[in-house]
Motif scaffolding. Structure first.
Motif, short mmCIF file in Angstrom:
data_model
loop_
_atom_site.label_atom_id
_atom_site.label_comp_id
_atom_site.label_asym_id
_atom_site.label_seq_id
_atom_site.Cartn_x
_atom_site.Cartn_y
_atom_site.Cartn_z
N MET A 14 1.21 -1.17 -0.14
CA MET A 14 0.16 0.64 -0.27
C MET A 14 0.59 1.41 0.11
O MET A 14 1.78 1.51 0.51
CB MET A 14 -0.87 -0.24 1.22
CG MET A 14 -1.75 0.99 0.83
SD MET A 14 -3.03 0.80 2.59
CE MET A 14 -3.39 -0.95 2.16
N THR A 15 0.61 2.12 -0.58
CA THR A 15 1.01 3.07 -0.84
C THR A 15 0.67 4.00 0.37
O THR A 15 -0.69 3.71 1.87
CB THR A 15 0.78 4.44 -2.00
OG1 THR A 15 -0.57 4.57 -2.08
CG2 THR A 15 1.18 3.47 -2.80
N LEU A 16 1.29 6.09 0.86
CA LEU A 16 0.82 6.14 1.98
C LEU A 16 -0.42 6.61 1.80
O LEU A 16 -1.12 6.57 2.77
CB LEU A 16 1.95 7.25 1.86
CG LEU A 16 2.15 8.41 2.99
CD1 LEU A 16 2.16 6.80 4.65
CD2 LEU A 16 2.78 9.20 3.42
N GLU A 17 -0.29 7.29 0.42
CA GLU A 17 -1.77 7.67 0.33
C GLU A 17 -3.20 7.25 0.88
O GLU A 17 -4.57 7.15 1.15
CB GLU A 17 -1.73 8.36 -0.90
CG GLU A 17 -1.11 9.08 -1.40
CD GLU A 17 0.62 9.48 -1.81
OE1 GLU A 17 0.76 8.15 -2.32
OE2 GLU A 17 1.26 9.85 -1.59
N ALA A 20 -3.41 6.71 4.34
CA ALA A 20 -4.08 7.28 4.90
C ALA A 20 -5.35 8.08 4.59
O ALA A 20 -6.86 8.13 5.52
CB ALA A 20 -3.61 8.80 4.80
N SER A 21 -5.62 7.05 3.41
CA SER A 21 -7.63 7.15 3.26
C SER A 21 -7.74 6.13 3.52
O SER A 21 -8.96 6.25 4.32
CB SER A 21 -7.41 6.62 1.20
OG SER A 21 -8.80 6.19 1.45
N ILE A 22 -7.36 4.59 4.18
CA ILE A 22 -8.06 4.53 5.06
C ILE A 22 -8.28 4.17 6.34
O ILE A 22 -9.33 4.83 6.68
CB ILE A 22 -7.59 2.19 4.73
CG1 ILE A 22 -7.26 1.98 3.63
CG2 ILE A 22 -7.90 2.14 5.75
CD1 ILE A 22 -6.67 0.73 3.28
N LEU A 23 -7.51 4.90 6.54
CA LEU A 23 -6.95 5.77 8.31
C LEU A 23 -8.51 6.56 8.45
O LEU A 23 -9.55 6.94 9.59
CB LEU A 23 -6.04 6.19 8.69
CG LEU A 23 -5.71 7.22 9.90
CD1 LEU A 23 -6.09 5.15 10.77
CD2 LEU A 23 -4.01 7.64 10.53
N ASN A 24 -8.49 7.86 7.49
CA ASN A 24 -9.69 8.94 6.96
C ASN A 24 -11.06 8.51 7.27
O ASN A 24 -12.16 8.78 8.22
CB ASN A 24 -9.39 10.11 6.30
CG ASN A 24 -8.45 10.55 6.53
OD1 ASN A 24 -7.95 11.13 7.64
ND2 ASN A 24 -7.78 10.74 5.03
N SER A 25 -11.16 6.86 6.68
CA SER A 25 -12.32 7.00 6.78
C SER A 25 -12.72 5.95 7.75
O SER A 25 -14.22 6.33 8.25
CB SER A 25 -12.24 5.31 5.47
OG SER A 25 -12.36 6.25 4.09
#
Length: 110
Positions: A14-17, A20-25
């Motif tokens: 996984m990329t950092l973006e 981050a997207s999964i973490l935000n969700s």
């Protein structure tokens, strides 16, 4: 069933973006769950008013009207120490009942 090795391999690719997207969700879902839990807690708590707080919450009440409503129509209250306390839910039910009975009384007036 997903095991730790599969999760590790997926995170490694996984990329950092994406992470981050999964973490935000996850944070958004968690925040909405917390709001729902707080709303449940607030509605489950009983709210008690003193006479002054009842007058402040319902401006059409006065001390005289409250005492008259207690004597004549049974406005529900509790006595705690030497103070009369009013449960918000019971007051609202009483107001609904009284407003319906007044509508029915006025219905037959000429």
């Amino acid at each position: 069933m997903i095991n730790e090795k599969d999760i590790y391999m997926a995170l490694k690719k996984m990329t950092l973006e994406e992470f981050a997207s999964i973490l935000n969700s996850y944070n958004k879902i968690n925040a909405t769950n917390n709001k729902e839990e707080k709303n449940k807690e607030q509605t489950s708590k009983k709210i008690l008013y003193t006479i002054d707080e009842l007058i402040e919450e319902y401006p059409f009440f006065t001390r005289y009207n409250i005492n008259k409503a207690i004597q004549n129509t049974g406005l529900p209250y509790l006595v705690i120490g030497n103070k009369k306390m009013f449960n918000k839910e019971e007051v609202e039910k009483w107001l609904d009942k009284e407003s319906k009975s007044k509508k029915e009384k006025n219905k037959y007036e000429i």
